[in-house]
Design an enzyme around this catalytic site. Structure first.
Site, mmCIF file in Angstrom:
data_model
loop_
_atom_site.group_PDB
_atom_site.id
_atom_site.type_symbol
_atom_site.label_atom_id
_atom_site.label_comp_id
_atom_site.label_asym_id
_atom_site.label_seq_id
_atom_site.Cartn_x
_atom_site.Cartn_y
_atom_site.Cartn_z
ATOM 1 N N ARG A 177 20.133 38.908 33.477
ATOM 2 C CA ARG A 177 20.317 37.858 33.086
ATOM 3 C C ARG A 177 21.266 37.412 32.375
ATOM 4 O O ARG A 177 21.609 36.912 32.149
ATOM 5 C CB ARG A 177 18.992 37.655 33.136
ATOM 6 C CG ARG A 177 18.504 37.155 34.354
ATOM 7 C CD ARG A 177 16.486 37.130 34.113
ATOM 8 N NE ARG A 177 16.279 38.718 33.583
ATOM 9 C CZ ARG A 177 16.081 39.073 34.933
ATOM 10 N NH1 ARG A 177 16.252 38.933 35.786
ATOM 11 N NH2 ARG A 177 15.779 40.299 34.081
ATOM 12 N N THR A 178 20.662 38.032 31.092
ATOM 13 C CA THR A 178 21.220 37.325 30.385
ATOM 14 C C THR A 178 23.096 37.713 30.151
ATOM 15 O O THR A 178 24.146 36.211 29.878
ATOM 16 C CB THR A 178 20.591 38.150 28.854
ATOM 17 O OG1 THR A 178 19.496 38.031 28.839
ATOM 18 C CG2 THR A 178 21.733 37.736 27.433
ATOM 19 N N LYS A 210 31.154 56.711 19.377
ATOM 20 C CA LYS A 210 32.387 57.871 19.006
ATOM 21 C C LYS A 210 31.610 57.212 17.534
ATOM 22 O O LYS A 210 32.318 57.873 16.549
ATOM 23 C CB LYS A 210 33.802 56.630 19.095
ATOM 24 C CG LYS A 210 34.043 57.422 20.711
ATOM 25 C CD LYS A 210 35.803 57.057 20.146
ATOM 26 C CE LYS A 210 36.177 56.859 21.298
ATOM 27 N NZ LYS A 210 37.706 56.481 21.632
ATOM 28 N N ARG A 242 24.507 41.607 22.103
ATOM 29 C CA ARG A 242 23.239 42.628 22.449
ATOM 30 C C ARG A 242 22.936 43.379 21.481
ATOM 31 O O ARG A 242 23.814 44.269 21.937
ATOM 32 C CB ARG A 242 22.519 42.409 23.853
ATOM 33 C CG ARG A 242 21.313 42.981 23.361
ATOM 34 C CD ARG A 242 20.528 43.033 24.943
ATOM 35 N NE ARG A 242 19.962 41.885 25.402
ATOM 36 C CZ ARG A 242 19.256 41.413 26.781
ATOM 37 N NH1 ARG A 242 18.729 42.344 27.235
ATOM 38 N NH2 ARG A 242 18.551 40.122 26.530
ATOM 39 N N HIS A 252 15.600 36.302 20.026
ATOM 40 C CA HIS A 252 16.344 35.904 21.318
ATOM 41 C C HIS A 252 16.815 34.825 22.289
ATOM 42 O O HIS A 252 16.169 34.342 22.404
ATOM 43 C CB HIS A 252 15.752 36.703 22.655
ATOM 44 C CG HIS A 252 16.666 37.130 24.402
ATOM 45 N ND1 HIS A 252 17.503 36.457 24.227
ATOM 46 C CD2 HIS A 252 16.088 37.787 25.077
ATOM 47 C CE1 HIS A 252 18.278 36.800 25.311
ATOM 48 N NE2 HIS A 252 17.451 37.804 25.742
HETATM 49 C C1 NCD Z 1 14.363 39.665 28.461
HETATM 50 C C2 NCD Z 1 14.918 40.586 26.345
HETATM 51 O O1 NCD Z 1 15.657 40.960 27.125
HETATM 52 O O2 NCD Z 1 14.046 40.527 25.693
HETATM 53 N N1 NCD Z 1 14.535 39.418 28.848
HETATM 54 C C3 NCD Z 1 15.682 38.538 28.759
HETATM 55 O O3 NCD Z 1 16.790 38.231 28.236
HETATM 56 N N2 NCD Z 1 15.178 37.687 29.986
HETATM 57 C C4 NCD Z 1 12.422 39.956 28.226
HETATM 58 C C5 NCD Z 1 12.027 41.210 28.396
HETATM 59 O O4 NCD Z 1 13.180 42.589 28.778
HETATM 60 O O5 NCD Z 1 11.094 41.688 29.144
#
Ligand code: NCD
Length: 304
Positions: free
Chosen positions: A51-52, A80, A101, A129
């Site tokens: 999703r993100t 590396k 991320r 997040h």
């Molecule tokens: C979440 C995350 O990555 O923290 N997912 C997301 O980005 N929608 C929640 C999860 O992984 O449970």
């Protein structure tokens, strides 16, 4: 130049403006179709995501911009031994904005300190997040018309869930929010967050059973048990199906209660409630695109 590292980086007034922009985007997509012509977003994902990352990419493409990046640390020069600081210096030469991320708490912050382009924290370990929180708040505001005077239940892995940590931080700023934390003993909200609530005199309860508090909730924020952050498999297996939101539990809830979930879902919400009008988690995904479009425009200081 601004970055987004945590949910409190914007003031409540700035967030209101951001959400107004996101709602305008929702209703007038065509108006924004060329707002980022010639701009590039880099998505640097050192941890899995569906999703993100795709929501960021879709947001930039909707704005007329383009996207570069990697979705796996193994395919980047991290394998590396390159540091995040070096990687961002390099990415700064290629792109105008970066969403990162990383499994290590604070890694996007280190990147931001060396970056000459805006960096967005797209999730750092079990820490924060913030763009999921923007998504959650926009969903609440859009579906309920306000963000205040709610009883909010957060259920599941409140210890490792970064979406939960960011959402609690953000909701603390709004009036008359009553928190109910629903988790097994082992997955309780970290003390630093409950200490903050105590300091600010914000009411909260901690319970183990979901059934008993269902009737009082305006929102239920369900979360997945964060398998990847457990130290041993045995604990994960014991806790993973602790909560399953099903029809009998939904029957106890208010008729206008909303269920949110950052997704991905594993077993914690039974698919039988996906068609319940109170299930808002797929709508939430759509709001995530609008709010990321608004965020990209805001950080790039582009006005339409
Ligand atoms: C979440 C995350 O990555 O923290 N997912 C997301 O980005 N929608 C929640 C999860 O992984 O449970």
């Amino acid at each position: 130049m601004r970055h987004l590292m945590g949910p409190l980086d914007f003031t409540a007034e700035e967030l209101d403006k951001l959400f107004d922009l996101a709602n305008d985007i929702e209703h007038n997509m065509a108006k924004y179709a060329h707002a980022c012509d010639g701009k590039k977003l880099a998505t640097c994902f050192y941890e899995p995501s569906t999703r993100t990352r795709l929501s960021f990419e879709s947001a930039m493409l909707n704005l007329g911009g383009s996207v570069i990046g990697f979705s796996d640390a193994g395919s980047s020069s991290a394998s590396k031994g390159e540091s995040v600081s070096d990687t961002i210096r390099v990415i700064s030469c290629f792109a105008d904005i970066c969403a990162m991320r990383h499994p290590k708490e604070g890694a996007p912050m280190v990147a931001a300190s060396k970056s000459s382009i805006p960096v967005i924290n797209a999730g750092d370990g079990g820490h924060q997040h913030p763009t999921q929180t923007l998504t959650d708040l926009l969903t609440i505001r859009s579906l309920k018309g306000k963000i205040e005077n709610f009883t909010v239940g957060l259920c599941g892995d409140l210890k490792f869930g970064r979406t939960v940590h960011s959402l609690i931080h953000a909701l603390m700023r709004y009036p008359d929010i009553h928190f109910i934390f629903i988790s097994p003993e082992e997955l309780k909200v970290p003390d630093y967050l409950t200490d903050m609530l105590k300091e600010k005199n914000i009411p909260y309860e901690e319970v183990i059973r979901l059934e008993e508090i269902m009737p009082s909730l305006d929102f239920l924020y369900m979360t997945r048990v964060q398998k990847e952050r457990f130290f041993n498999e045995e604990d994960y297996v014991r806790l993973k199906d602790f909560y399953i939101l099903d029809k009998p539990k939904m029957d106890l809830a208010k008729s206008d209660m909303l269920v949110l979930h950052p997704l991905p879902r594993v077993n914690e919400i039974s698919v039988e409630i996906d068609d319940d009008p109170r299930a808002a988690y797929f709508k939430q995904v759509q709001y995530g695109v609008y709010v990321r479009m608004a965020l990209i425009l805001t950080l790039l200081e582009i006005q339409v």
